[in-house]
Design a protein around this motif. Structure first.
Motif, PDB file in Angstrom:
ATOM      1  N   THR A 181      47.666  39.428  25.754  1.00 17.74           N
ATOM      2  CA  THR A 181      48.864  39.854  26.473  1.00 17.74           C
ATOM      3  C   THR A 181      49.754  40.648  25.511  1.00 17.74           C
ATOM      4  O   THR A 181      49.457  40.760  24.316  1.00 17.74           O
ATOM      5  CB  THR A 181      49.691  38.661  27.000  1.00 17.74           C
ATOM      6  OG1 THR A 181      50.421  38.064  25.914  1.00 17.74           O
ATOM      7  CG2 THR A 181      48.812  37.610  27.658  1.00 17.74           C
ATOM      8  N   ASN A 182      50.850  41.170  26.042  1.00 11.47           N
ATOM      9  CA  ASN A 182      51.866  41.816  25.204  1.00 11.47           C
ATOM     10  C   ASN A 182      53.104  40.942  25.053  1.00 11.47           C
ATOM     11  O   ASN A 182      54.174  41.420  24.683  1.00 11.47           O
ATOM     12  CB  ASN A 182      52.269  43.174  25.798  1.00 11.47           C
ATOM     13  CG  ASN A 182      51.245  44.257  25.512  1.00 11.47           C
ATOM     14  OD1 ASN A 182      50.749  44.376  24.399  1.00 11.47           O
ATOM     15  ND2 ASN A 182      50.909  45.038  26.525  1.00 11.47           N
ATOM     16  N   ILE A 183      52.955  39.655  25.326  1.00 16.96           N
ATOM     17  CA  ILE A 183      54.087  38.723  25.246  1.00 16.96           C
ATOM     18  C   ILE A 183      54.231  38.235  23.804  1.00 16.96           C
ATOM     19  O   ILE A 183      53.342  37.581  23.263  1.00 16.96           O
ATOM     20  CB  ILE A 183      53.874  37.512  26.180  1.00 16.96           C
ATOM     21  CG1 ILE A 183      53.606  37.973  27.609  1.00 16.96           C
ATOM     22  CG2 ILE A 183      55.087  36.587  26.121  1.00 16.96           C
ATOM     23  CD1 ILE A 183      53.100  36.865  28.513  1.00 16.96           C
ATOM     24  N   LEU A 200      58.773  26.295  32.838  1.00 15.06           N
ATOM     25  CA  LEU A 200      59.400  27.487  33.401  1.00 15.06           C
ATOM     26  C   LEU A 200      58.846  28.757  32.769  1.00 15.06           C
ATOM     27  O   LEU A 200      58.522  29.731  33.459  1.00 15.06           O
ATOM     28  CB  LEU A 200      60.913  27.427  33.194  1.00 15.06           C
ATOM     29  CG  LEU A 200      61.693  28.689  33.614  1.00 15.06           C
ATOM     30  CD1 LEU A 200      61.528  28.940  35.111  1.00 15.06           C
ATOM     31  CD2 LEU A 200      63.170  28.549  33.251  1.00 15.06           C
ATOM     32  N   LEU A 201      58.706  28.757  31.450  1.00 18.39           N
ATOM     33  CA  LEU A 201      58.193  29.932  30.750  1.00 18.39           C
ATOM     34  C   LEU A 201      56.746  30.214  31.142  1.00 18.39           C
ATOM     35  O   LEU A 201      56.343  31.371  31.285  1.00 18.39           O
ATOM     36  CB  LEU A 201      58.299  29.726  29.238  1.00 18.39           C
ATOM     37  CG  LEU A 201      59.728  29.697  28.686  1.00 18.39           C
ATOM     38  CD1 LEU A 201      59.735  29.277  27.226  1.00 18.39           C
ATOM     39  CD2 LEU A 201      60.391  31.060  28.837  1.00 18.39           C
ATOM     40  N   SER A 202      55.989  29.149  31.355  1.00 22.65           N
ATOM     41  CA  SER A 202      54.609  29.301  31.790  1.00 22.65           C
ATOM     42  C   SER A 202      54.544  29.986  33.148  1.00 22.65           C
ATOM     43  O   SER A 202      53.736  30.909  33.367  1.00 22.65           O
ATOM     44  CB  SER A 202      53.931  27.929  31.862  1.00 22.65           C
ATOM     45  OG  SER A 202      52.663  28.025  32.454  1.00 22.65           O
ATOM     46  N   TYR A 205      55.970  33.841  32.951  1.00 25.26           N
ATOM     47  CA  TYR A 205      55.086  34.834  32.329  1.00 25.26           C
ATOM     48  C   TYR A 205      53.638  34.741  32.799  1.00 25.26           C
ATOM     49  O   TYR A 205      52.790  35.506  32.340  1.00 25.26           O
ATOM     50  CB  TYR A 205      55.146  34.683  30.808  1.00 25.26           C
ATOM     51  CG  TYR A 205      56.413  35.240  30.217  1.00 25.26           C
ATOM     52  CD1 TYR A 205      56.552  36.605  29.966  1.00 25.26           C
ATOM     53  CD2 TYR A 205      57.486  34.405  29.910  1.00 25.26           C
ATOM     54  CE1 TYR A 205      57.718  37.123  29.431  1.00 25.26           C
ATOM     55  CE2 TYR A 205      58.660  34.917  29.372  1.00 25.26           C
ATOM     56  CZ  TYR A 205      58.759  36.273  29.134  1.00 25.26           C
ATOM     57  OH  TYR A 205      59.925  36.784  28.595  1.00 25.26           O
ATOM     58  N   LYS A 206      53.380  33.782  33.720  1.00 26.71           N
ATOM     59  CA  LYS A 206      52.027  33.600  34.273  1.00 26.71           C
ATOM     60  C   LYS A 206      50.985  33.360  33.170  1.00 26.71           C
ATOM     61  O   LYS A 206      49.933  34.009  33.106  1.00 26.71           O
ATOM     62  CB  LYS A 206      51.635  34.805  35.127  1.00 26.71           C
ATOM     63  CG  LYS A 206      52.520  34.990  36.360  1.00 26.71           C
ATOM     64  CD  LYS A 206      52.066  36.181  37.178  1.00 26.71           C
ATOM     65  CE  LYS A 206      52.825  36.286  38.492  1.00 26.71           C
ATOM     66  NZ  LYS A 206      54.299  36.367  38.313  1.00 26.71           N
ATOM     67  N   LYS A 210      49.854  25.707  27.473  1.00 22.35           N
ATOM     68  CA  LYS A 210      49.330  25.634  26.112  1.00 22.35           C
ATOM     69  C   LYS A 210      49.723  26.880  25.315  1.00 22.35           C
ATOM     70  O   LYS A 210      50.056  26.785  24.128  1.00 22.35           O
ATOM     71  CB  LYS A 210      47.812  25.502  26.125  1.00 22.35           C
ATOM     72  CG  LYS A 210      47.162  25.550  24.739  1.00 22.35           C
ATOM     73  CD  LYS A 210      45.653  25.510  24.822  1.00 22.35           C
ATOM     74  CE  LYS A 210      45.008  25.522  23.434  1.00 22.35           C
ATOM     75  NZ  LYS A 210      45.364  26.707  22.636  1.00 22.35           N
ATOM     76  N   SER A 211      49.691  28.033  25.950  1.00 22.18           N
ATOM     77  CA  SER A 211      50.044  29.278  25.266  1.00 22.18           C
ATOM     78  C   SER A 211      51.501  29.262  24.824  1.00 22.18           C
ATOM     79  O   SER A 211      51.833  29.717  23.724  1.00 22.18           O
ATOM     80  CB  SER A 211      49.787  30.473  26.180  1.00 22.18           C
ATOM     81  OG  SER A 211      48.425  30.579  26.513  1.00 22.18           O
ATOM     82  N   VAL A 212      52.355  28.729  25.668  1.00 27.40           N
ATOM     83  CA  VAL A 212      53.781  28.627  25.323  1.00 27.40           C
ATOM     84  C   VAL A 212      53.963  27.666  24.153  1.00 27.40           C
ATOM     85  O   VAL A 212      54.683  27.947  23.195  1.00 27.40           O
ATOM     86  CB  VAL A 212      54.611  28.158  26.540  1.00 27.40           C
ATOM     87  CG1 VAL A 212      56.094  28.061  26.153  1.00 27.40           C
ATOM     88  CG2 VAL A 212      54.428  29.103  27.710  1.00 27.40           C
TER      89      VAL A 212
END
Length: 224
Positions: A181-183, A200-202, A205-206, A210-212
């Motif tokens: 991603t570009n996040i 909420l962040l998950s 940003y879809k 775990k990524s957050v």
């Protein structure tokens, strides 16, 4: 800001200042500044033409390959090898693989229990105790790198391949992002610190929770 460079930055190069090098490699900014100076301006100057100079502030930046090679250089220096010994090995590997970035090659990073040192104008393989130790340390770092088919470093996973934070020169100029991603990791961490929940962040940003969490963990590392 005007940029002076022997080699103009291109998309996919990545551009890293000392602050960014310090963050990604998890070292102090002072150490990162020293490494860039020692590596790209002094002993390695004739071999490495990738230093970008931002004229107004005289800041030095390196590309993605330089970032990888700085880590190798720092590991060897921190474990007793002199700059001259490292430079001799660097020259030999550069010639062997036909590249200005030999420390960013898989064949070198997984070189086994040896390092090439210059002895009296010739070269030989050294297999002393120190030499057995260093490649193991380098190899642990190399396991965080994704390589191309020809063995060149493509992406770095600074906190491990099983984590979703990646340094990819094709995304956000090489800033740490959530994988594929570009996040930016720093964006997620900043929003979390401002009060937004991981859930909420998950959703926003879809991406997976775990990524957050990985992005937050990356940003909260302490420099060694």
């Amino acid at each position: 800001m005007e940029t002076i460079s022997v080699e103009k930055p291109k998309i996919g190069d990545g551009i890293y200042t000392s602050s960014e090098v310090a963050e990604i490699l998890n070292i102090s900014k002072r150490r990162a500044t020293y490494l860039i100076k020692a590596y790209s301006e002094q002993k390695f100057k004739d071999l490495s033409n990738f230093t970008y100079v931002y004229k107004n502030e005289r800041r030095k930046s390196i590309n993605f390959y330089g970032l990888i090679e700085l880590k190798v250089f720092d590991t060897l220096r921190s474990n007793g090898f002199s700059s001259y010994q490292i430079l001799d090995a660097y020259k030999e590997f550069a010639k062997e693989y036909g590249t200005n970035y030999p420390f960013a090659k898989k064949q070198v990073l997984f070189m086994g229990k040896k390092i090439i040192l210059q002895i009296g104008g010739g070269y030989r393989l050294v297999s002393g105790e120190k030499t057995l130790l260093i490649p193991k340390i380098i190899e642990s770092f190399a396991k965080k790198i994704e390589f191309s088919e020809d063995g060149t470093a493509l992406r770095l996973f600074p906190i491990g391949m099983n984590k979703d934070v990646v340094v990819d020169p094709n995304h956000q100029f090489g800033a740490p992002t959530v994988k594929d991603t570009n996040i930016r990791a720093s964006t997620l961490c900043g929003m979390h610190e401002a009060g937004d929940s991981i859930k909420l962040l998950s959703a926003l940003y879809k991406i997976e929770e775990k990524s957050v969490k990985d992005a937050i963990a990356y940003c909260h590392r302490k420099a060694s």
